[in-house]
Design a protein around this motif. Sequence first.
Motif, short mmCIF file in Angstrom:
data_model
loop_
_atom_site.label_atom_id
_atom_site.label_comp_id
_atom_site.label_asym_id
_atom_site.label_seq_id
_atom_site.Cartn_x
_atom_site.Cartn_y
_atom_site.Cartn_z
N ARG A 151 -17.84 63.31 3.33
CA ARG A 151 -16.25 62.72 3.72
C ARG A 151 -15.15 63.43 2.62
O ARG A 151 -15.48 62.51 1.28
N VAL A 152 -14.01 63.72 2.84
CA VAL A 152 -12.87 64.11 1.62
C VAL A 152 -11.77 63.74 3.02
O VAL A 152 -10.96 63.82 3.74
N SER A 153 -11.30 62.68 1.78
CA SER A 153 -9.94 62.07 2.93
C SER A 153 -9.10 62.07 1.63
O SER A 153 -8.91 61.78 0.70
N SER A 164 -6.63 74.61 1.31
CA SER A 164 -8.27 74.09 0.86
C SER A 164 -8.56 75.72 1.33
O SER A 164 -8.94 75.97 2.03
N LEU A 167 -13.50 73.22 4.15
CA LEU A 167 -12.68 71.48 4.45
C LEU A 167 -13.26 72.06 6.15
O LEU A 167 -12.70 72.97 6.56
N ARG A 168 -14.08 71.51 6.84
CA ARG A 168 -14.06 71.44 8.25
C ARG A 168 -12.46 71.39 8.50
O ARG A 168 -12.37 72.11 9.92
N ASN A 186 -11.70 64.08 6.27
CA ASN A 186 -12.01 65.20 7.04
C ASN A 186 -13.03 65.21 6.21
O ASN A 186 -13.96 64.14 5.82
N ALA A 188 -16.33 67.78 4.45
CA ALA A 188 -16.53 68.98 2.88
C ALA A 188 -17.46 70.09 3.84
O ALA A 188 -18.53 69.39 4.79
N THR A 189 -17.82 71.78 3.81
CA THR A 189 -18.61 72.21 4.55
C THR A 189 -19.08 72.61 3.32
O THR A 189 -20.14 73.36 3.34
N VAL A 192 -15.73 72.56 -2.18
CA VAL A 192 -14.67 72.25 -1.91
C VAL A 192 -13.78 72.91 -2.90
O VAL A 192 -13.66 72.45 -4.67
N LEU A 194 -9.52 72.58 -3.78
CA LEU A 194 -8.20 72.13 -2.80
C LEU A 194 -7.03 72.23 -4.23
O LEU A 194 -7.22 72.70 -5.01
#
Length: 227
Positions: A151-153, A164, A167-168, A186, A188-189, A192, A194
Amino acid sequence: MTAKIVQSNAPVMLLGGGEADLAMLQDLRRHAPQVVAADGGAALALAAGMMPLAVIGDMDSLGADDLARIDPALVHKVTEQDSTDFEKALSRIDAPLVLGLGFLGARRDHELANYNTLVRHAHRACILAGGDEIVLQAPPDLRLDLDPGARVSLFPLRAVTGRSTGLRWPIDGIGFAPDGRIGTSNAATGPVHLQFDAPGMLLILPRSAMPQVVQAVLARRGWWPAL
Protein backbone atom coordinates in the motif's frame (compact mmCIF):
# COMPACT_ATOMS: atom_id res chain seq x y z
CA MET A 1 17.87 29.79 13.95
CA THR A 2 17.10 27.33 16.75
CA ALA A 3 20.21 26.13 18.55
CA LYS A 4 20.86 22.39 18.25
CA ILE A 5 20.95 20.33 21.43
CA VAL A 6 21.76 16.96 19.82
CA GLN A 7 24.13 16.60 16.88
CA SER A 8 24.80 13.25 15.25
CA ASN A 9 26.15 11.88 11.98
CA ALA A 10 23.85 8.86 12.37
CA PRO A 11 20.04 8.54 12.53
CA VAL A 12 18.45 9.45 15.86
CA MET A 13 15.38 7.89 17.48
CA LEU A 14 12.98 10.47 18.96
CA LEU A 15 10.46 9.13 21.47
CA GLY A 16 7.13 10.78 22.22
CA GLY A 17 4.44 10.14 24.79
CA GLY A 18 1.84 8.73 22.37
CA GLU A 19 1.12 5.12 21.46
CA ALA A 20 4.27 2.98 21.50
CA ASP A 21 5.57 -0.15 23.16
CA LEU A 22 8.88 -1.71 24.08
CA ALA A 23 8.76 -4.31 21.30
CA MET A 24 8.33 -1.63 18.64
CA LEU A 25 11.08 0.47 20.20
CA GLN A 26 13.53 -2.43 20.18
CA ASP A 27 12.62 -3.28 16.58
CA LEU A 28 13.15 0.27 15.34
CA ARG A 29 16.37 0.87 17.27
CA ARG A 30 18.30 -1.15 14.70
CA HIS A 31 17.77 1.79 12.37
CA ALA A 32 18.50 4.51 14.94
CA PRO A 33 20.25 3.31 18.13
CA GLN A 34 20.73 6.81 19.60
CA VAL A 35 17.66 7.90 21.60
CA VAL A 36 16.31 11.37 22.37
CA ALA A 37 13.04 11.96 24.22
CA ALA A 38 10.39 14.60 23.73
CA ASP A 39 9.08 15.24 27.25
CA GLY A 40 6.98 12.22 28.34
CA GLY A 41 8.69 10.01 25.76
CA ALA A 42 11.51 9.67 28.29
CA ALA A 43 9.32 7.28 30.29
CA LEU A 44 9.41 4.74 27.45
CA ALA A 45 13.19 5.05 27.16
CA LEU A 46 13.62 4.47 30.90
CA ALA A 47 11.23 1.51 30.82
CA ALA A 48 13.46 -0.01 28.14
CA GLY A 49 16.57 0.54 30.26
CA MET A 50 17.86 3.38 28.09
CA MET A 51 19.06 6.79 29.17
CA PRO A 52 18.20 9.32 26.43
CA LEU A 53 20.90 11.63 25.12
CA ALA A 54 18.57 14.51 25.89
CA VAL A 55 15.00 15.17 27.04
CA ILE A 56 13.47 18.16 25.27
CA GLY A 57 10.07 19.76 25.87
CA ASP A 58 8.01 21.84 28.25
CA MET A 59 8.15 19.05 30.86
CA ASP A 60 4.44 19.01 31.56
CA SER A 61 3.94 15.27 30.91
CA LEU A 62 7.02 13.54 32.35
CA GLY A 63 6.30 12.19 35.82
CA ALA A 64 8.34 13.40 38.77
CA ASP A 65 9.70 9.91 39.53
CA ASP A 66 10.99 9.45 35.99
CA LEU A 67 12.37 12.98 35.89
CA ALA A 68 14.33 12.31 39.10
CA ARG A 69 16.11 9.37 37.38
CA ILE A 70 17.55 11.62 34.65
CA ASP A 71 20.67 13.74 35.00
CA PRO A 72 19.44 17.37 35.09
CA ALA A 73 22.14 18.23 32.53
CA LEU A 74 20.25 16.09 30.00
CA VAL A 75 16.92 17.85 30.56
CA HIS A 76 16.26 20.83 28.28
CA LYS A 77 13.08 22.67 29.21
CA VAL A 78 11.55 24.77 26.44
CA THR A 79 8.77 26.81 27.97
CA GLU A 80 7.20 28.49 24.93
CA GLN A 81 3.74 27.16 24.10
CA ASP A 82 3.60 27.99 20.38
CA SER A 83 4.89 24.55 19.37
CA THR A 84 4.37 20.91 20.35
CA ASP A 85 6.98 18.85 22.14
CA PHE A 86 7.59 17.04 18.85
CA GLU A 87 8.43 20.30 17.11
CA LYS A 88 10.52 21.51 20.04
CA ALA A 89 12.63 18.36 19.89
CA LEU A 90 12.78 17.92 16.11
CA SER A 91 13.99 21.48 15.57
CA ARG A 92 16.82 20.96 18.08
CA ILE A 93 18.23 17.74 16.59
CA ASP A 94 20.84 17.83 13.83
CA ALA A 95 20.96 14.37 12.24
CA PRO A 96 20.63 12.89 8.75
CA LEU A 97 17.37 11.22 9.81
CA VAL A 98 15.02 11.41 12.79
CA LEU A 99 12.89 8.33 13.40
CA GLY A 100 9.94 9.25 15.60
CA LEU A 101 8.03 6.77 17.76
CA GLY A 102 5.14 7.72 20.04
CA PHE A 103 3.77 10.53 17.87
CA LEU A 104 0.97 8.63 16.11
CA GLY A 105 -2.23 7.38 17.69
CA ALA A 106 -3.40 8.36 21.18
CA ARG A 107 -4.78 11.93 20.96
CA ARG A 108 -5.97 12.79 17.47
CA ASP A 109 -5.27 16.53 17.86
CA HIS A 110 -1.64 15.77 18.75
CA GLU A 111 -1.31 13.43 15.78
CA LEU A 112 -2.67 16.06 13.38
CA ALA A 113 -0.32 18.66 14.88
CA ASN A 114 2.61 16.29 14.26
CA TYR A 115 1.66 15.97 10.58
CA ASN A 116 1.57 19.75 10.44
CA THR A 117 5.10 19.83 11.89
CA LEU A 118 6.37 17.39 9.26
CA VAL A 119 5.20 19.73 6.50
CA ARG A 120 6.35 22.97 8.14
CA HIS A 121 9.76 21.38 8.72
CA ALA A 122 9.89 19.78 5.29
CA HIS A 123 13.65 20.39 5.15
CA ARG A 124 14.09 17.76 7.87
CA ALA A 125 14.23 14.04 7.04
CA CYS A 126 11.85 12.49 9.57
CA ILE A 127 9.86 9.27 9.61
CA LEU A 128 7.07 8.70 12.14
CA ALA A 129 6.21 5.11 13.06
CA GLY A 130 3.11 3.82 14.79
CA GLY A 131 1.11 0.62 14.71
CA ASP A 132 1.68 -1.02 11.34
CA GLU A 133 2.35 2.22 9.44
CA ILE A 134 4.99 4.85 8.86
CA VAL A 135 4.44 8.45 7.76
CA LEU A 136 6.93 10.89 6.27
CA GLN A 137 7.01 14.14 4.34
CA ALA A 138 7.74 13.02 0.80
CA PRO A 139 11.05 14.47 -0.48
CA PRO A 140 11.46 15.94 -3.99
CA ASP A 141 12.55 12.59 -5.40
CA LEU A 142 12.35 9.15 -3.82
CA ARG A 143 12.97 5.62 -5.11
CA LEU A 144 11.68 2.69 -3.05
CA ASP A 145 12.10 -1.01 -3.70
CA LEU A 146 8.60 -2.05 -2.62
CA ASP A 147 6.90 -5.40 -3.00
CA PRO A 148 4.10 -5.59 -5.55
CA GLY A 149 0.80 -4.85 -3.83
CA ALA A 150 2.35 -2.82 -0.99
CA ARG A 151 0.00 0.00 0.00
CA VAL A 152 1.22 3.48 -0.94
CA SER A 153 -1.01 6.28 0.32
CA LEU A 154 -0.48 9.94 -0.48
CA PHE A 155 -2.19 12.64 1.56
CA PRO A 156 -1.55 16.29 0.68
CA LEU A 157 -1.46 19.01 3.32
CA ARG A 158 -0.75 21.65 0.66
CA ALA A 159 -1.44 21.93 -3.05
CA VAL A 160 1.06 19.52 -4.67
CA THR A 161 1.68 17.94 -8.05
CA GLY A 162 3.98 15.05 -8.85
CA ARG A 163 4.94 12.14 -11.05
CA SER A 164 5.31 8.44 -10.44
CA THR A 165 6.36 5.12 -11.85
CA GLY A 166 5.58 1.80 -10.23
CA LEU A 167 2.14 2.75 -8.90
CA ARG A 168 -1.08 0.99 -9.88
CA TRP A 169 -2.63 4.42 -10.45
CA PRO A 170 0.01 6.92 -11.67
CA ILE A 171 -0.17 10.43 -10.23
CA ASP A 172 1.14 12.35 -13.26
CA GLY A 173 -0.98 15.39 -14.10
CA ILE A 174 -3.02 15.26 -10.88
CA GLY A 175 -3.35 18.37 -8.73
CA PHE A 176 -3.51 17.21 -5.12
CA ALA A 177 -4.90 19.38 -2.29
CA PRO A 178 -6.18 18.74 1.26
CA ASP A 179 -9.62 20.02 0.23
CA GLY A 180 -9.52 18.35 -3.18
CA ARG A 181 -7.93 15.31 -4.75
CA ILE A 182 -6.07 12.95 -2.43
CA GLY A 183 -4.21 9.71 -3.13
CA THR A 184 -5.03 7.17 -0.45
CA SER A 185 -4.95 3.41 -1.01
CA ASN A 186 -2.73 3.36 -4.07
CA ALA A 187 -0.45 0.34 -4.42
CA ALA A 188 3.00 -0.54 -5.72
CA THR A 189 3.38 -2.72 -8.78
CA GLY A 190 7.09 -3.14 -7.99
CA PRO A 191 9.88 -0.60 -7.37
CA VAL A 192 8.38 2.89 -7.01
CA HIS A 193 9.78 6.25 -8.12
CA LEU A 194 8.03 9.36 -6.77
CA GLN A 195 8.75 12.99 -7.64
CA PHE A 196 7.03 16.10 -6.28
CA ASP A 197 7.20 19.74 -7.28
CA ALA A 198 6.78 21.17 -3.76
CA PRO A 199 6.69 20.03 -0.15
CA GLY A 200 3.37 19.19 1.44
CA MET A 201 2.71 15.55 0.56
CA LEU A 202 2.55 12.96 3.32
CA LEU A 203 3.63 9.48 2.27
CA ILE A 204 2.00 6.65 4.27
CA LEU A 205 3.45 3.16 3.95
CA PRO A 206 3.36 -0.20 5.76
CA ARG A 207 5.83 -0.35 8.65
CA SER A 208 7.32 -3.43 6.99
CA ALA A 209 8.78 -1.03 4.40
CA MET A 210 10.84 0.79 7.04
CA PRO A 211 14.22 -0.76 6.03
CA GLN A 212 13.77 0.28 2.39
CA VAL A 213 12.58 3.76 3.36
CA VAL A 214 15.47 4.35 5.77
CA GLN A 215 17.96 3.20 3.14
CA ALA A 216 16.40 5.44 0.48
CA VAL A 217 16.25 8.48 2.76
CA LEU A 218 19.88 8.13 3.86
CA ALA A 219 20.97 7.72 0.24
CA ARG A 220 19.46 11.07 -0.74
CA ARG A 221 21.76 14.06 -1.19
CA GLY A 222 19.20 16.69 -0.23
CA TRP A 223 15.72 17.33 1.09
CA TRP A 224 13.44 20.34 0.70
CA PRO A 225 15.04 23.76 1.34
CA ALA A 226 14.32 25.37 4.71
CA LEU A 227 11.42 27.82 4.59
